[in-house]
Design an enzyme around this catalytic site. Structure first.
Site, PDB file in Angstrom:
ATOM      1  CD  GLU A 186      -0.755   8.995   5.159  1.00 30.19           C
ATOM      2  OE1 GLU A 186      -1.659   9.815   4.894  1.00 30.19           O
ATOM      3  OE2 GLU A 186      -0.455   8.680   6.320  1.00 30.19           O
ATOM      4  CD  GLU A 196      13.159 -11.304   4.239  1.00 23.69           C
ATOM      5  OE1 GLU A 196      14.357 -11.391   3.945  1.00 23.69           O
ATOM      6  OE2 GLU A 196      12.700 -10.443   5.004  1.00 23.69           O
TER       7      GLU A 196
END
EC number: 4.2.1.126
Length: 313
Positions: free
Chosen positions: A95, A126
């Protein structure tokens, strides 16, 4: 007991100790309640998140000031996480170019398992500290940069590995988790632990923990950009007009900042290649396009400073 069984037993004990994984017996009948009752319950749970964030505001502010200082010297902001935490980092980073006209390489989001992990779980990604180090090496991380490790549990190896690797290089490190006393916060120079408590659905940390992480990341990027001069008051004067909506917003921002009439706004934007900040400076500072660009360059993009310089021009 096999080593695999021992590993799973140890991990289970570790999860049992985490606030974010705690079981809420009062919600054991949630599947038998009415939809409206469940919605009210979830809404009530979510209402506690801002207060948990508020408790960490001094730590958040310190992390932002340190980040802005690095970025003002040319450093980058890099988010690193797995699963929901990684996706939130990628979202916040993506963004920044349209909102603040940053270079896409200036604010980056790394997710364990790479781009495919944005939409599909990548098994085991992960669990690797080494993978985090490899991902940071691939973007040529330097000591000028800032790395934000994100993990609801605060124990995710990928996030901890990213912070440890970055800190070893001299980069600024921030650890954002939702458990107190987390390994991630301990590994980072700036530890931010937003303790939102157990989830409505046991262990579903995309809920309150995810909301808390989103709120903190909003602050990290937005306030850093304010400190870097990417806004004028509360106006997005560095907005990049890449579609019709943003072109209309650009004109509205110039109007709000200057009070100029439509023909003047169009002329100012035409004279500055559509750059909102430059257009505002030509109108308020009464300078031409090239002079506005020069003044903004000298003021490192801070419009208020450029306006003051224009008054003395």
């Amino acid at each position: 007991m096999t080593s695999s069984t021992a590993d799973h037993t140890g991990l289970r004990a570790e999860l049992d100790a985490l606030t974010t994984e705690a079981f809420r017996p009062e919600f054991a009948d949630i599947d038998r309640r009415s939809t409206l009752d469940i919605a009210r319950t979830m809404n009530g749970e979510d209402a506690a998140v801002p207060a948990a964030v508020a408790a960490q505001l001094p730590r958040i502010a310190a992390a932002i000031d340190a980040t802005a200082e690095r970025m003002a010297r040319g450093g980058r902001l890099v988010y690193a996480g797995a699963g929901t935490a990684g996706r939130l980092g990628v979202l916040d980073a993506s963004e920044c170019p349209p909102t603040f006209n940053t270079d896409p390489a200036e604010v980056l989001g790394l997710i364990a398992g790479g781009p495919p992990a944005m939409v599909t779980a990548v098994e085991g990604a992960e669990d690797s500290k080494d993978l985090a180090a490899e991902d940071l090496t691939a973007i040529r991380l330097t000591g000028q940069d800032t790395v934000v490790g994100i993990s609801a549990s605060g124990r995710t190896p990928y996030a901890i590995g990213a912070v440890e690797h970055a800190r070893a290089l001299g980069a600024l490190t921030i650890g954002l988790s939702c458990n107190a006393g987390s390994a991630l916060a301990a590994a980072a120079e700036h530890g931010i632990e937003v303790v939102v408590g157990p989830e409505l659905l046991t262990g579903s940390t995309r809920l309150k923990a995810g909301t808390a992480q989103k709120l903190v990341l909003n602050m990290l990027s937005t306030i850093t950009m304010i400190r870097l001069g990417k806004t004028y008051g509360n106006l997005m004067v560095d907005v990049r007009a890449t579609n019709d909506k943003l072109r209309a917003r650009s004109r509205r921002i110039v109007a709000l900042a200057t009070g100029a009439a439509e023909p003047e706004i169009e002329a100012a934007l035409a004279a500055t290649n559509g750059e909102v900040k430059n257009a505002i400076l030509t109108l308020l500072g009464k300078v031409d396009g090239p002079t506005a660009a020069l003044l903004l360059e000298k003021s490192h993009g801070h419009l208020r400073d450029a306006l003051e310089a224009a008054g003395n021009h």
